[in-house]
Every structure is written in C-alpha cells, then in structure tokens.
Design a protein around this motif. Structure first.
Motif, short mmCIF file in Angstrom:
data_model
loop_
_atom_site.label_atom_id
_atom_site.label_comp_id
_atom_site.label_asym_id
_atom_site.label_seq_id
_atom_site.Cartn_x
_atom_site.Cartn_y
_atom_site.Cartn_z
N LEU A 48 -14.89 -32.51 -8.40
CA LEU A 48 -15.79 -32.36 -9.54
C LEU A 48 -17.25 -32.30 -9.07
N CYS A 74 -12.24 -37.30 -2.61
CA CYS A 74 -11.81 -36.02 -3.19
C CYS A 74 -12.79 -35.53 -4.24
N GLY A 75 -14.01 -36.05 -4.21
CA GLY A 75 -15.02 -35.59 -5.16
C GLY A 75 -14.64 -35.82 -6.62
N GLY A 76 -13.83 -36.85 -6.86
CA GLY A 76 -13.48 -37.19 -8.24
C GLY A 76 -12.23 -36.50 -8.76
N SER A 112 -9.31 -37.23 -8.39
CA SER A 112 -8.25 -38.18 -8.72
C SER A 112 -8.38 -38.72 -10.15
#
Lengths: 255, 208
Positions: free
Chosen positions: B164, B197-199, B201
C-alpha cells in the motif's frame, strides 16, 4: 555515542518524562534526532530534556495533556514553529488505573480511554496533517500486550485494543502518503509500576513467560528506533510485541 | 546496525533476498557463514545468529521440502554452536511469505508459510529459557507488482496483493528487517511474525 541516523529529524514522544517514553526519547536523541519530551508534568518534561542535553543530545521539554485537543494542537504548533514539523511521533502517554470490573468507576473508565485512546487519535491527527503534504512520516504507538486481555484490566486492555485498531486504520489510510504507522506492545518491562507488584506475583507472571525475564525500557526503545527509521519503510500496520514471548502464551500458574 | 558476531545464513532459494541479507550483515560488521540444505553445519565456531531463507517468495507451486521441519532440524543440528543464554543467547530469523495469510493460486505456499510461522512460535516457546529468540519476517514476492499487472489469478477475480506504500518492497527492505531481529538489542523480542510488505497484510483477519 551519538549517531546520525535521525540527523535533521524532529521527534515528539508523549509521556516521555519517565519509563518507556523516556527511553525512546533518549534513544532517538542519541541517534541524532531533535526530540520533544512531551509530558503532562511540565517540570518532569524539562528535567528529562535537560538530561538529554547534558549528554550531547538536542531536546526540549513540553507540557501536553494528550486528551485535550486544544493542548495537542498548541503543542504541535509550537514544535513546528520552534523546531520544524514533526517527522516521528511516538504516542506513548498512557495511564493504568484498573481496579477490576467491579471496582472501576465511570470516571476512571473515561479517563483511561481519554488518555490512552483519544490521545493517540488527537496526536496522530495533528501529525498526519503536517506529514501528508511532505509525503513522509513515522507514527509509533505504544500499546500493550494487555490488549489481548488480562485479569482486572478491562479498562486498560480496552483502551489499548483501540490503539491497535487505530494503528491499522491509520496505516491503511496513510500508506499512500509514505507514512508508516506501527504499534509496539511491551510485556513485563522493568519500570517502577511493574516493580511495585508483590514479589510473589511478579515471580508467578515470569514463570508463565517463555523467556522468564523482565525486559528493559531500552528494549522497547530500540524497536521504536527501527520502526522510526528509513530502514522500516516497508513495515506498516504492524503490531510488534516486545515481551519475551509473553504474547505466545501467558497462562499464569494457578494460585 | 550492531553487527558484532557470527551468523549462519542457510538459504535454499530467494537468491535476491539472500544477497541483500548477506550484504547488509557484512556491512554491519557480522561474519557471515553460508550454508545450503546439504552443507554440514553442526561443527564450527560459536554462532550468534541464524538466518533461514527457505525460498518461499520465489515459488508458486510450493517447496519440495517442508520449511517448518527444515527450520526445526536446523536449530537442533546447530544447538551446540549457538551462543548460550548466559552469554547473551542467539537470534534466529526465518524469512517467510505473506501468503501464510492465505492466497488464491498458491495454497501450497500458503500452507508451508503458515507452517513456518507456527514453527517459529513453537521454537520461541521451547527455547526462550535457553536465551534463543526466534522470529520471522514475512514478505511479498519481489515481483508482486508485475504479477498484479498480469491480471486476476486464473479462475478468480482476485489480483496479487501489493504494498500500500508508494514504493514496492525490495530485498533491501527485507534485509533491514532481518538485521533488526538479529541485533543483540532485540533480545527481548521472540515468537514474532513481522510483515515487511508495505501493509499488504492488513486486510486479513489473521494478521493481528
């Protein structure tokens, strides 16, 4: 030893006159950040900032009641005028006045939610307003392993559960602006509050924890520094427990 | 940031991640020892840390071995080499996949990644008193954006999860998170599954 990792950055840590917040403030200052030591106790905030300056750091003390919109907005305005916009916000201010479900009063419940949960919202909102145009920022919320639920802590645990949920919502909303929002959940940290427990209670709690030891405020501070750094730009919306494994299993021995 | 010891990097895939991790650790001052599945590792100098990269980010069909079992065997075989709790203990970090939350088109990878998380948590419980911390970094495939642009997963309307945050997640991001867990100052953090993971998850109920 001072490092340059946060050189040119401005960090605001709430509840930073003592305990975990103070350790976070010292950690960020030791790595080059200008630090605002925010606390409801103005004298204690000034003394803590002075201690940071004495070892070569850059710090100022600032009174702020995080449950008051007026005080929060005034604090952010003053920081921006004196030091520049806040790059790193650490929402640490919190209270714990639980006396069990039968004992907690309406006033205690509301005060716990006001400081622990509304405080995070007000400070994060003020920070986001200045971070969004700059397309960068770090917000770190200090929750507690207690959000999973704990004996006699219905108000405190509920307030920290709100902090976890707010962290995730803020992370989702702010990610596209380059702002990360994460949450640390300390377990049994060696603070005066934890040390005030009767020795037999503390021993029982430690027996139910995988590592069997108390953590130090500096353990939480080191994790906060990572989340505040550029190294953690891909970590957002996360809840990281600093608890010696207590989050994995913590059923105490039966009394 | 605080490398001051010897770490074994056991890698069976995800070459870009392995290179980034090794480079970051060497730069930080760690002595890095490399090993593969068939490398004898039970004898050697004292270790301060292990990084286990089973290759879950590269694969679509899943690995031909169980990474959870591999991790457990690795920790057991290295037991005598790991620094004891009285001497500061040792840090173990596994690199897994965000797929553990479940993903269409990669059920085998998801199952293996979930097994790895469970193994990490179990080892953390089992070895805590011995001063071992065991954590995992859960990332996205490095080509997640390319996969997403290819369209929906066949047979579904679902597109590959991506960060994200504005920039794709890189191997350097994963390496930095691995290095954080290896830091001796992270010795009170154990059993954690931290998504890098840049959000991506965040929209799963399992991710909190």
């Amino acid at each position: 030893m001072f490092h340059a990792e946060f050189k040119g950055k401005v960090s605001l840590v709430t509840g930073a006159a003592s305990g975990i917040g103070n350790a976070v403030a010292r950690e960020l200052a030791a790595h080059g950040s200008a630090v605002v030591v925010g606390d409801i106790d103005a004298g204690a905030a000034d003394r803590a900032a002075s201690a940071i300056r004495e070892v070569g750091g850059q710090a100022v003390g600032l009174r702020v009641d995080v449950s008051s919109r007026g005080e929060v907005e005034a604090a952010f305005a003053r920081v921006e005028a004196d030091l520049g916009p806040v790059d790193v916000l650490v929402n640490n201010a919190g209270i714990s006045i639980d006396r069990g479900v039968r004992g907690v009063t309406d006033e205690e419940w509301q005060r716990t939610i006001a400081v622990n949960q509304t405080g995070v919202f007000l400070c994060s909102q003020a920070a986001a307003r200045s971070m969004i145009p700059r397309k960068t920022g770090r917000i770190i919320n200090i929750a507690s392993r207690a959000w999973l639920g704990w004996f006699g802590q219905v108000a405190y645990a509920s307030s920290k559960g709100g902090v976890v949920s707010a962290t995730r919502s803020l992370a989702i909303e702010l990610a596209r602006h380059g702002i990360t929002v994460n949450c640390l959940a300390p377990g049994l940290i060696d603070t005066p509050l934890v040390r005030s427990e009767p020795p037999e209670v503390l021993e029982r709690l430690l027996r139910a924890q995988p590592m069997g030891t108390l953590g130090e405020p500096e353990d939480v501070a080191n994790a906060a520094r990572f989340l505040a750094s550029d190294r953690a730009r891909a970590v957002t919306g996360q809840l990281l427990y600093v608890c010696g494994g207590k989050s994995l299993y913590a059923q105490p021995a039966m009394a | 940031m605080a490398g001051e010891g010897r770490v074994l990097v056991r890698a069976d895939g995800d070459d870009d991640v392995v290179v980034a991790v090794s480079s970051a650790l060497v730069t930080a001052g760690w002595i890095v020892e490399h090993a593969g599945r068939s490398t004898p590792v039970s004898e050697g100098p004292r270790l301060d840390g292990i990084v286990f990269v089973p290759g879950l980010l590269d694969t679509v069909a899943g690995l031909d071995v169980d990474p959870a079992a591999e991790l457990v065997e690795l920790v057991e075989s290295l037991g005598r080499r790991l620094r004891s709790g009285g001497d500061g203990g040792a840090r173990i970090v596994a690199v897994g996949s965000r797929d553990w939350l479940g993903w269409a088109g990669r059920p085998a990878v998801a199952a293996q990644a979930a097994g790895l998380v469970a193994a990490v948590r179990s080892l953390a419980l089992e070895r805590g008193r011995a001063g071992l911390t065991v954590n995992c970094v859960l990332a996205l495939p490095l080509d997640a954006h390319r996969r997403r642009h290819r369209g929906a997963v066949p047979g579904t309307h679902l597109h590959e999860p991506v960060a994200l945050t504005p920039e794709p997640v890189t191997s350097a991001d994963i390496a930095a998170t691995v290095e954080f867990f290896l830091d001796p100052r992270s010795n009170y953090i154990t059993g954690q599954a931290l998504h890098c993971c840049g959000g991506a998850s965040l929209l799963s109920s399992l991710s909190v």
